[in-house]
Scaffold this motif. Structure first.
Motif, PDB file in Angstrom:
ATOM      1  N   GLY A 167       0.826  -1.195   0.000  1.00 32.97           N
ATOM      2  CA  GLY A 167       0.000   0.000   0.000  1.00 32.97           C
ATOM      3  C   GLY A 167       0.859   1.243   0.000  1.00 32.97           C
ATOM      4  N   TYR A 168       0.198   2.382   0.079  1.00 31.61           N
ATOM      5  CA  TYR A 168       0.918   3.656   0.108  1.00 31.61           C
ATOM      6  C   TYR A 168       1.273   3.992   1.558  1.00 31.61           C
ATOM      7  CZ  TYR A 168      -0.354   4.142  -4.763  1.00 31.61           C
ATOM      8  OH  TYR A 168      -0.481   3.932  -6.107  1.00 31.61           O
ATOM      9  N   PRO A 169       2.538   4.289   1.839  1.00 33.63           N
ATOM     10  CA  PRO A 169       2.992   4.468   3.230  1.00 33.63           C
ATOM     11  C   PRO A 169       2.318   5.641   3.940  1.00 33.63           C
ATOM     12  CG  PRO A 169       4.862   4.175   1.741  1.00 33.63           C
ATOM     13  CD  PRO A 169       3.646   4.387   0.877  1.00 33.63           C
ATOM     14  N   ASP A 170       2.070   5.419   5.228  1.00 27.78           N
ATOM     15  CA  ASP A 170       1.608   6.484   6.100  1.00 27.78           C
ATOM     16  C   ASP A 170       2.560   6.616   7.285  1.00 27.78           C
ATOM     17  OD1 ASP A 170      -0.081   8.545   6.894  1.00 27.78           O
ATOM     18  OD2 ASP A 170      -1.288   7.220   8.153  1.00 27.78           O
ATOM     19  N   GLN A 171       3.842   6.318   7.030  1.00 29.10           N
ATOM     20  CA  GLN A 171       4.876   6.450   8.047  1.00 29.10           C
ATOM     21  C   GLN A 171       6.222   6.488   7.335  1.00 29.10           C
ATOM     22  OE1 GLN A 171       5.346   1.652   9.021  1.00 29.10           O
ATOM     23  NE2 GLN A 171       5.154   3.071  10.693  1.00 29.10           N
ATOM     24  N   SER A 172       7.229   6.937   8.047  1.00 27.54           N
ATOM     25  CA  SER A 172       8.585   6.960   7.500  1.00 27.54           C
ATOM     26  C   SER A 172       9.540   6.446   8.574  1.00 27.54           C
ATOM     27  CB  SER A 172       8.965   8.384   7.072  1.00 27.54           C
ATOM     28  OG  SER A 172      10.255   8.400   6.489  1.00 27.54           O
ATOM     29  N   PRO A 173       9.596   5.126   8.758  1.00 28.44           N
ATOM     30  CA  PRO A 173      10.412   4.560   9.832  1.00 28.44           C
ATOM     31  C   PRO A 173      11.903   4.673   9.549  1.00 28.44           C
ATOM     32  CG  PRO A 173       9.501   2.823   8.469  1.00 28.44           C
ATOM     33  CD  PRO A 173       8.889   4.102   7.983  1.00 28.44           C
ATOM     34  N   MET A 174      12.688   4.472  10.603  1.00 35.37           N
ATOM     35  CA  MET A 174      14.137   4.464  10.459  1.00 35.37           C
ATOM     36  C   MET A 174      14.565   3.266   9.620  1.00 35.37           C
ATOM     37  SD  MET A 174      15.186   5.246  14.427  1.00 35.37           S
ATOM     38  CE  MET A 174      16.946   5.023  14.101  1.00 35.37           C
ATOM     39  N   SER A 175      15.681   3.421   8.925  1.00 31.25           N
ATOM     40  CA  SER A 175      16.269   2.308   8.194  1.00 31.25           C
ATOM     41  C   SER A 175      17.010   1.399   9.163  1.00 31.25           C
ATOM     42  CB  SER A 175      17.234   2.826   7.127  1.00 31.25           C
ATOM     43  OG  SER A 175      17.861   1.755   6.455  1.00 31.25           O
ATOM     44  N   ARG A 176      16.738   0.103   9.102  1.00 28.06           N
ATOM     45  CA  ARG A 176      17.401  -0.839  10.007  1.00 28.06           C
ATOM     46  C   ARG A 176      18.791  -1.168   9.468  1.00 28.06           C
ATOM     47  NH1 ARG A 176      14.113  -5.928  12.245  1.00 28.06           N
ATOM     48  NH2 ARG A 176      12.896  -4.113  12.924  1.00 28.06           N
ATOM     49  N   PRO A 177      19.833  -0.981  10.256  1.00 25.39           N
ATOM     50  CA  PRO A 177      21.198  -1.233   9.756  1.00 25.39           C
ATOM     51  C   PRO A 177      21.399  -2.693   9.369  1.00 25.39           C
ATOM     52  CG  PRO A 177      21.245  -0.007  11.828  1.00 25.39           C
ATOM     53  CD  PRO A 177      19.849  -0.487  11.646  1.00 25.39           C
ATOM     54  N   ARG A 178      22.046  -2.903   8.238  1.00 19.19           N
ATOM     55  CA  ARG A 178      22.403  -4.240   7.787  1.00 19.19           C
ATOM     56  C   ARG A 178      23.813  -4.597   8.258  1.00 19.19           C
ATOM     57  NH1 ARG A 178      17.171  -3.460   6.732  1.00 19.19           N
ATOM     58  NH2 ARG A 178      16.387  -4.796   5.066  1.00 19.19           N
ATOM     59  N   GLU A 204      27.318  -3.030  18.176  1.00 20.43           N
ATOM     60  CA  GLU A 204      27.259  -1.678  18.732  1.00 20.43           C
ATOM     61  C   GLU A 204      26.306  -0.792  17.921  1.00 20.43           C
ATOM     62  OE1 GLU A 204      31.288  -0.364  18.769  1.00 20.43           O
ATOM     63  OE2 GLU A 204      31.917  -1.822  20.290  1.00 20.43           O
ATOM     64  N   THR A 205      26.355  -0.941  16.603  1.00 19.12           N
ATOM     65  CA  THR A 205      25.447  -0.177  15.734  1.00 19.12           C
ATOM     66  C   THR A 205      23.995  -0.528  16.021  1.00 19.12           C
ATOM     67  OG1 THR A 205      27.107  -0.024  13.980  1.00 19.12           O
ATOM     68  CG2 THR A 205      24.810   0.279  13.338  1.00 19.12           C
ATOM     69  N   MET A 206      23.723  -1.831  16.178  1.00 23.43           N
ATOM     70  CA  MET A 206      22.352  -2.268  16.428  1.00 23.43           C
ATOM     71  C   MET A 206      21.859  -1.849  17.804  1.00 23.43           C
ATOM     72  SD  MET A 206      20.787  -3.592  13.897  1.00 23.43           S
ATOM     73  CE  MET A 206      19.426  -4.360  14.784  1.00 23.43           C
ATOM     74  N   GLU A 212      17.534   4.072  19.970  1.00 21.11           N
ATOM     75  CA  GLU A 212      16.894   5.253  19.380  1.00 21.11           C
ATOM     76  C   GLU A 212      15.467   4.951  18.947  1.00 21.11           C
ATOM     77  OE1 GLU A 212      19.297   6.756  16.235  1.00 21.11           O
ATOM     78  OE2 GLU A 212      21.029   7.178  17.517  1.00 21.11           O
ATOM     79  N   ARG A 213      15.275   3.783  18.364  1.00 21.55           N
ATOM     80  CA  ARG A 213      13.953   3.435  17.830  1.00 21.55           C
ATOM     81  C   ARG A 213      12.928   3.221  18.945  1.00 21.55           C
ATOM     82  NH1 ARG A 213      12.498  -1.261  13.323  1.00 21.55           N
ATOM     83  NH2 ARG A 213      10.254  -1.219  13.646  1.00 21.55           N
ATOM     84  N   THR A 214      13.383   2.705  20.088  1.00 22.97           N
ATOM     85  CA  THR A 214      12.460   2.352  21.169  1.00 22.97           C
ATOM     86  C   THR A 214      12.545   3.301  22.359  1.00 22.97           C
ATOM     87  OG1 THR A 214      14.056   0.860  22.240  1.00 22.97           O
ATOM     88  CG2 THR A 214      12.656  -0.080  20.506  1.00 22.97           C
ATOM     89  N   ASN A 215      13.203   4.449  22.176  1.00 20.16           N
ATOM     90  CA  ASN A 215      13.368   5.416  23.271  1.00 20.16           C
ATOM     91  C   ASN A 215      14.016   4.789  24.501  1.00 20.16           C
ATOM     92  OD1 ASN A 215      12.177   7.663  21.896  1.00 20.16           O
ATOM     93  ND2 ASN A 215      10.154   6.781  22.294  1.00 20.16           N
TER      94      ASN A 215
END
Length: 250
Positions: A167-178, A204-206, A212-215
């Motif tokens: 569908g068409y997004p209604d959010q702009s989440p963070m990019s999950r590091p690979r 460490e990156t994750m 950050e994502r979960t406060n």
């Protein structure tokens, strides 16, 4: 971050979308996305997949519950169920070589169908994102796979590999590091030492990403997440389900 061409921009800016606007996905757009998926490579051109587009609210609600109560399955405009499909190959063998044994249910053909399905789905996902839509894969479609198969009236030798909300997004989440590319790219031989060294900085990156994502409520290293995942049995019913659908897996 920008990249040398628009294709790379689309690929490198992928996000899993779990909240969609009310804007519908018209049939022409859906067919264009699936047609793009069909251009993916296929082993020996067998094209061993089918996709079921579910738009009926009651069926989506049932599938959402079967997937573990994932609301976005119910709320997305279109829920795609990507299936490995060896049914049509069996029919072809019965039509042209009825006197010969056929091996559509072999382990090799199961792998071919699963890989074909994944290649087509990911190509379709990139096509969708290039058109401004978003997706998220739903492995939970296999939680109650026999019930899903019954709901969608799947014949033998057709099995759901995963679902995909579209569908068409209604959010702009963070990019999950690979993982760092050096953890997965090996030159000429498998280099475990180099790959393993990349895991500590990735952890460490994750940790930073999750915090950050979960406060700050989550900060688990990736390697610990994977260890926890692998110590829990995952869908042990799959083997018996596949055998019941005509796969000998031999």
């Amino acid at each position: 971050m920008t990249f040398p061409n628009e294709t790379l921009n689309v690929i490198m800016n992928h996000r899993s979308i779990r909240k969609f606007s009310d804007r519908p996905v018209d049939t022409a757009t859906l067919e264009q996305i699936v047609s793009a998926g069909q251009m993916a490579s296929s082993s020996s051109h067998v094209q061993a997949y089918s996709v079921i587009a579910v738009t009926d609210p009651e069926r989506k609600a049932a599938l959402a519950e079967m997937c573990g109560g994932q609301a976005y399955v119910r709320e997305c405009p279109v829920f795609l169920v990507w299936c490995g499909d060896l049914h049509r190959l069996k029919d072809a063998a019965a039509r042209y070589t009825p006197e010969l044994a056929s091996y559509e249910g072999s382990a090799e053909n199961f792998i071919i169908a699963t890989v074909d399905t994944a290649l087509a789905a990911q190509t379709a996902a990139i096509a969708a994102e290039s058109l401004g839509l978003g997706i998220v894969y739903i492995g939970g479609i296999r939680n109650r796979i026999a019930e899903v198969s019954q709901l969608l009236e799947l014949p033998d030798l057709v099995y759901p590999v995963f679902g995909m909300c579209l569908g068409y997004p209604d959010q702009s989440p963070m990019s999950r590091p690979r993982l760092p590319v050096r953890a997965v790219l090996h030159m000429n031989r498998f280099d475990a030492a180099t790959a393993d060294r990349e895991l500590e900085p990735y952890d460490e990156t994750m940790v930073q990403y999750l915090s950050e994502r979960t406060n700050g409520t989550k900060d688990t290293p990736w390697t610990r997440l994977m260890a926890d995942k692998l110590t829990q049995p995952a869908r042990p019913h799959m083997r018996e389900y596949l055998r019941s659908r005509g796969f000998k897996l031999e």
